[in-house]
Enzyme design. Structure first.
Site, PDB file in Angstrom:
ATOM      1  N   HIS A   1      -0.403   2.830   7.390  1.00 46.02           N
ATOM      2  CA  HIS A   1      -0.226   1.620   8.706  1.00 46.02           C
ATOM      3  C   HIS A   1       2.028   2.063   9.559  1.00 46.02           C
ATOM      4  CE1 HIS A   1      -3.884  -1.038   8.429  1.00 46.02           C
ATOM      5  NE2 HIS A   1      -3.617  -0.960   7.689  1.00 46.02           N
TER       6      HIS A   1
ATOM      7  N   ASP B   1      -0.038  -0.107   1.321  1.00 47.24           N
ATOM      8  CA  ASP B   1      -1.361   0.101   1.450  1.00 47.24           C
ATOM      9  C   ASP B   1      -2.371   0.676   1.931  1.00 47.24           C
ATOM     10  OD1 ASP B   1      -0.149  -1.490   3.444  1.00 47.24           O
ATOM     11  OD2 ASP B   1      -1.917  -3.267   2.867  1.00 47.24           O
ATOM     12  N   GLU B   2      -3.676   0.589   1.829  1.00 44.51           N
ATOM     13  CA  GLU B   2      -4.503   1.139   3.229  1.00 44.51           C
ATOM     14  C   GLU B   2      -4.074   2.551   3.754  1.00 44.51           C
ATOM     15  OE1 GLU B   2      -7.004  -2.700   4.418  1.00 44.51           O
ATOM     16  OE2 GLU B   2      -5.161  -2.093   5.654  1.00 44.51           O
ATOM     17  N   VAL B   3      -3.698   3.204   2.933  1.00 42.38           N
ATOM     18  CA  VAL B   3      -3.978   4.629   3.084  1.00 42.38           C
ATOM     19  C   VAL B   3      -4.732   5.101   3.189  1.00 42.38           C
ATOM     20  CG1 VAL B   3      -2.123   6.844   3.235  1.00 42.38           C
ATOM     21  CG2 VAL B   3      -0.950   4.605   1.965  1.00 42.38           C
TER      22      VAL B   3
ATOM     23  N   ASP C   1      -3.608  -2.336  -3.463  1.00 38.38           N
ATOM     24  CA  ASP C   1      -4.948  -1.651  -3.386  1.00 38.38           C
ATOM     25  C   ASP C   1      -4.896  -0.128  -3.672  1.00 38.38           C
ATOM     26  OD1 ASP C   1      -3.169  -2.081  -0.964  1.00 38.38           O
ATOM     27  OD2 ASP C   1      -4.885  -0.823  -0.431  1.00 38.38           O
TER      28      ASP C   1
END
Ligand code: NAG
Ligand code: NAG
Ligand code: NAG
Ligand code: ZN
Length: 492
Positions: A101, A157-159, A202
């Site tokens: 992000h 997060d959300e890599v 996550d």
């Protein structure tokens, strides 16, 4: 329903745990005056910490200057916001993304070489020797404006694209993540003693507990476990929770009050968010995990490139309900009591009675309340009505009635009288006028809450498509009725 909850006897969630409100400033960042008005109300409802995600609204300087939006807050703005939060006794937790992000940085020409994949500007490559100095500089600038911070949220997060570049594919997946985050966390701990790094959980949720448990990460960071679903256990198996509890001294949990339904939502689904928060309270009930804080996240966009989702003023009822639920100090509390507290926090008429179920189908129940943002809440309800009327008009003219379908248009073949009659009886002209008035009056109302850039963006995303639809219907109609001689069938 007079359900009694016993959640405050929950072992790890005590009156000492933080009640955190997340301010996601990367979309429709509010005017400072509005935040100033809100903070005392949040504090009065038990909020004692803010998680502030600036993204490109942070006033970066030096080589990072272009990472800031042109309408970013100034250093002075940030200092004022922090001093108000301080006056309210709130802890401020700044959030700076450090792995994934990072669209707002990596989209720029001068930072593209830090990307993990050349065509996706989301994550930095952790194997690139220069990455750490870029991130260190971002952290430094963030910390220099938050000298009193006790926590720093590093995102992580959300890599989505990890171990994707040629340098990274040679390394072990979970090692890449853990090594990189350990490096970051050590940097923060060394440079800012007393500051605890936090990361979203996550990424590690997917990995083997044995691997993470044996990693130094466990003593360096505190995880913030996020689940926004109505049933927390569906996304967070209990064994993971117990493993977190054993592995980390303290764990933060995060539900949502907005920005977690659809990337294009305009009004939060209060029922779903409330159920998510209740589900969290039930989930942590009777587990020994020490809860450092309960965060109510309120996303403004799904990512840097996405359109706006729910605006903050429209989401106040959802936010206040969440706070009413998680902040109560009593041991036993009924849903009716939570609702009464919620009503009075929004200054609703005491005679107003409803439950979550009818609120879902009749959001107008709240129209007569008097919370900061009510005029936008009401405007958005009006928007939903206008939008559905315009969509109904479109479907009626082009699909249900028989004179303006694709066939009629393709063959330039219709009854001018019928089509004019339909256009008139379906109030197409009035709708166009109504939309024009709505646009002007809403623009004015929004100007109390947002700067002109955010207002323009909202109007372009929400009003322009409706104007475009009406304009096209009108053009098509005008074109079709211009004809006054028609060919013999069959049509070609
Ligand atoms: C910011 O972007 C402009 C335009 O692309 C460029 O000329 C300038 O050098 C950049 N500034 C920095 C600090 O990199
Ligand atoms: C809305 O405002 C514009 C620009 O000020 C004006 O030209 C237009 O007539 C207004 N429309 C309505 C329906 O009030
Ligand atoms: C339909 O017919 C009218 C009148 O002859 C003409 O002006 C118009 O361009 C035609 N439209 C199409 C799509 O052929
Ligand atoms: Zn890489």
């Amino acid at each position: 329903m007079h359900l009694v909850w016993y959640f405050l006897c929950v072992l790890g969630f005590t009156s000492k745990s933080f009640r955190v409100v997340h301010l996601d400033l990367k979309g429709a960042p509010p005017r400072l005056g509005y935040l100033r008005q809100l903070l005392p109300l949040l504090a009065a409802q038990g909020c004692d910490a803010l998680l502030i995600e600036y993204e490109d609204m942070f006033p970066y300087t030096g080589r990072l200057a272009n990472a800031s939006a042109l309408n970013a807050y100034t250093r002075k703005d940030v200092k004022r916001l922090l001093s108000w939060a301080h006056d309210m006794g709130m802890e401020v937790i700044p959030l700076v993304q450090t792995f994934g992000h990072l669209e707002y940085v990596l989209k720029l020409e001068e930072f593209r070489h830090y990307r993990e994949l050349p065509s996706f500007p989301q994550e930095v490559c952790p194997s690139n020797e220069d990455t750490m100095s870029l991130i260190e500089e971002m952290i430094e600038q963030m910390m220099s404006l938050h000298p009193d911070a006790k926590y720093l949220h590093l995102g992580c997060d959300e890599v989505f694209h990890i171990a994707a570049c040629s340098k990274c594919t040679q390394r072990h997946l979970s090692k890449i993540y853990a090594r990189y985050v350990i490096q970051l966390a050590e940097l923060v701990r060394k440079k800012y003693p007393g500051v605890t790094p936090i990361i979203w959980d996550d990424m590690m949720r997917q990995w083997s507990p044995q691997y993470i448990s044996s990693s130094p990460l466990t003593s360096l960071i505190e995880p913030m476990v996020w689940v926004y679903a109505e049933d927390v256990s569906k996304l967070l198996p209990h064994y993971i929770w117990h493993w977190y509890g054993k592995t980390f001294k303290k764990v933060w949990i995060a539900g949502a009050y907005k920005g977690a339904t659809l990337p294009t939502s305009v009004v939060p689904d209060i029922e779903v968010h409330f159920k998510n928060q209740i589900s969290w309270l039930n989930y942590i009930d009777n587990t020994p995990v020490q809860i450092k804080g309960f965060v109510l996240t309120g996303w403004s966009r799904y990512d840097h490139f996405a359109v706006l989702c729910e605006l903050l003023p429209v989401s106040i009822p959802s936010l206040f309900l969440g706070l009413s639920l998680i902040s109560r100090k009593h041991k036993h509390i009924t849903q009716t009591e939570v609702f009464n507290i919620w009503h009075s926090s929004m200054r609703c008429s005491p005679s107003l009675k409803f439950d979550l179920h009818n609120l879902k189908f009749e959001p107008r129940y709240l129209s007569s309340c008097n919370f900061p943002g009510i005029e936008i809440y009401n405007a958005i309800l009006q928007y939903l009505t206008i939008k559905s009327n315009i969509e109904a008009l479109d479907i009626s003219l082009t699909e249900k009635k028989g004179w303006m379908t694709k066939y009629n248009v393709d063959h330039n073949y219709t009854s001018p009288w019928r089509i004019l009659e339909d256009y008139r009886s379906l109030n197409a002209h009035q709708l166009q006028q109504e939309l024009g008035h709505f646009k002007n009056s809403t623009e004015l109302k929004l100007s109390k809450y947002f700067d002109q850039f955010s207002i323009n963006e909202w109007i372009e995303q929400k009003i322009f498509p409706l104007e475009f639809k009406l304009h096209n219907l009108r053009k098509t109609m005008e074109n079709l009725i211009r004809r006054d001689v028609w060919p013999r069938r069959p049509l070609r």
